[in-house]
Each structure stands twice: as C-alpha cells, then as structure tokens.
Design an enzyme around this catalytic site. Structure first.
Site, PDB file in Angstrom:
ATOM      1  N   HIS A 290      -4.003   0.424   7.721  1.00  0.00           N
ATOM      2  CA  HIS A 290      -3.435  -0.931   7.777  1.00  0.00           C
ATOM      3  C   HIS A 290      -4.587  -1.924   7.660  1.00  0.00           C
ATOM      4  O   HIS A 290      -5.062  -2.484   8.667  1.00  0.00           O
ATOM      5  CB  HIS A 290      -2.677  -1.113   9.086  1.00  0.00           C
ATOM      6  CG  HIS A 290      -1.780  -2.314   9.120  1.00  0.00           C
ATOM      7  ND1 HIS A 290      -0.733  -2.492   8.253  1.00  0.00           N
ATOM      8  CD2 HIS A 290      -1.771  -3.400   9.938  1.00  0.00           C
ATOM      9  CE1 HIS A 290      -0.122  -3.622   8.527  1.00  0.00           C
ATOM     10  NE2 HIS A 290      -0.737  -4.199   9.539  1.00  0.00           N
TER      11      HIS A 290
ATOM     12  N   SER B  71       0.608  -8.094   6.484  1.00  0.00           N
ATOM     13  CA  SER B  71       1.445  -7.551   7.536  1.00  0.00           C
ATOM     14  C   SER B  71       2.577  -8.538   7.867  1.00  0.00           C
ATOM     15  O   SER B  71       3.335  -8.913   6.971  1.00  0.00           O
ATOM     16  CB  SER B  71       0.585  -7.209   8.764  1.00  0.00           C
ATOM     17  OG  SER B  71       1.284  -6.388   9.667  1.00  0.00           O
TER      18      SER B  71
ATOM     19  N   ASP C 168      -1.189   3.972   6.099  1.00  0.00           N
ATOM     20  CA  ASP C 168      -0.840   2.918   7.060  1.00  0.00           C
ATOM     21  C   ASP C 168       0.051   3.488   8.159  1.00  0.00           C
ATOM     22  O   ASP C 168       1.159   3.955   7.888  1.00  0.00           O
ATOM     23  CB  ASP C 168      -0.126   1.780   6.323  1.00  0.00           C
ATOM     24  CG  ASP C 168      -0.010   0.508   7.153  1.00  0.00           C
ATOM     25  OD1 ASP C 168       0.076   0.607   8.389  1.00  0.00           O
ATOM     26  OD2 ASP C 168      -0.002  -0.577   6.556  1.00  0.00           O
TER      27      ASP C 168
END
Length: 228
Positions: free
Chosen positions: A209, A124, A178
């Site tokens: 995610h 991320s 996601d």
C-alpha cells in the site's frame, strides 16, 4: 501554510510557475495529511512551461469506526472492509467531504483555472474521494487519478454521475501486494467503472500500500497527456 479562506479546508499549496493555468487537487490517505505527497511534485517530470498549482488539502479530524473510533484525519467514516460486499460507509461524512472538495474546485475557478484544467487526485481514501467527487461534478474536469483505492458509494453512481464527466480520463493504480486496500476492492472498482462506460487506464505494480518509482513515472506521463 497561510490560513485558508473561511469555510475551506486547510491545504498546502505549491506552484510550478507564475499565474498557474492548471491545478491538481491531491487528497491524502486515512490518517495522513496534506504533506504526504508534496515530495512527489519534483519527481513527476512535468515540463517547465506548464504552470501548475498543486493543492494538498488536509482532511478533517474525525472518529473512524474501523480504527475503533480513534480520531484522525479522514475523508469519511467507514467500518468493515469486505472484498465481497465492499465498505460499510457513513454517507453523511462522505457527502460532507465531497462538498468540501467541490468548494476547493470552485476556489480554483475563482482564481482563473478552468475546470477542464483541473485534475482530482488521491491515494487510498483520498483516491476514493477523487473518484466519488470527480464523477459527480457538473463541469468537465481534466481527469481523475485514483491510487491504491476503491470506489465509494458505487450503488449510487448510476443515479448521481454527471454526464459532464462521462468521458473523463481515469488513471487507476494498485499494488499487487496491498494488504490495506485489497486488490479485490480495486478490481471491483475498475469493473464497476468500465461497466458504467468509463475508460480506465489501469496500472498494477509489485508493491504494498504505497507508491513506487515506476508508478510516479507513469503518473507524470498521464498528467502530461491530460493537462497539455
């Protein structure tokens, strides 16, 4: 965790053997910390004769605009996520974290690990920092692993990218479900990198995610290729 040398980010370190010859700097996501990916080390299936130092740094605590100024561990501040225009990033904090990661690379060099044996990895926002820092670093690195992320400061890449890493191996992976970092942002990052001449190894998984077992297996295979 022992206190870091003055000026360095605090980090968790794991070594798979004595006198490590390789290092993986693995940056966590927004609001997490360095402990987030420690459990994955044993799942990567790296050969026992490959002595690797895993460094999991903790990002600084800072207010994050997209979370209404809530203070949390973050590599940089940003505000609006827009699949069409990307992120509205606060560049000072982005540059500060770039320099902090470069300082960790320099420390590995001081400890005897050549830049060509160092991988920058992250998930991320941490993956975004791995891309941002790795493509601008002035010495050739082993690779960049960018998981469930985006490409920060894409508008400055052409001017700031260093030729030392023009041929770097890039592993990108993203979940098709996601809803935190939209697939559109990841696809735009991949497209920008490829248009800029980088070879991207792309993986897509039916997940949100997060990470999944198939992804961990693919990461382990890629690490063996770039580190051995």
């Amino acid at each position: 965790m022992t206190p870091p040398p003055a000026g360095l980010l605090p980090a968790i370190e794991l070594e798979t053997g004595v006198r490590p010859s390789h290092t993986i700097l693995w940056m966590h996501g927004l609001g997490a910390d360095g402990r987030d990916f420690v459990p994955i080390v044993d799942e990567l299936g790296l050969p026992s004769n490959l002595h690797v130092r895993f460094v999991f740094p903790h990002a600084p605590m800072r207010p994050v605009s997209i979370n209404r100024g809530l203070v949390m561990r973050a590599w940089h501040d940003y505000d609006v996520v827009d699949p069409d225009s990307g992120l509205h990033e606060e560049m000072t904090s982005l540059r500060d974290s770039q320099r902090a990661i470069e300082a960790l690379i320099d420390r590995e060099k001081q400890r005897g690990v050549e830049p060509g044996n160092i991988v920058l990895a992250g998930f991320s926002q941490g993956g975004a920092m791995a891309l941002h820092t790795g493509l601008r670093y002035p010495e050739e690195l082993a690779g960049v692993m960018a998981l469930s992320c985006y490409l920060p400061a894409s508008q400055t890449l052409a001017a700031e990218a260093h030729r030392a890493n023009s041929g770097i191996s890039i592993f990108m992976a993203h979940g098709s479900a996601d809803n935190i970092v939209p697939m559109a942002l990841a696809a735009a990052a991949r497209r920008k990198l490829q248009e800029s001449g980088y070879a991207v190894e792309w993986h897509e998984y039916p997940m949100a995610h997060s990470v999944c077992a198939n992804e961990i297996a693919d990461i382990g295979g890629w690490l063996k290729r770039v580190l051995i």
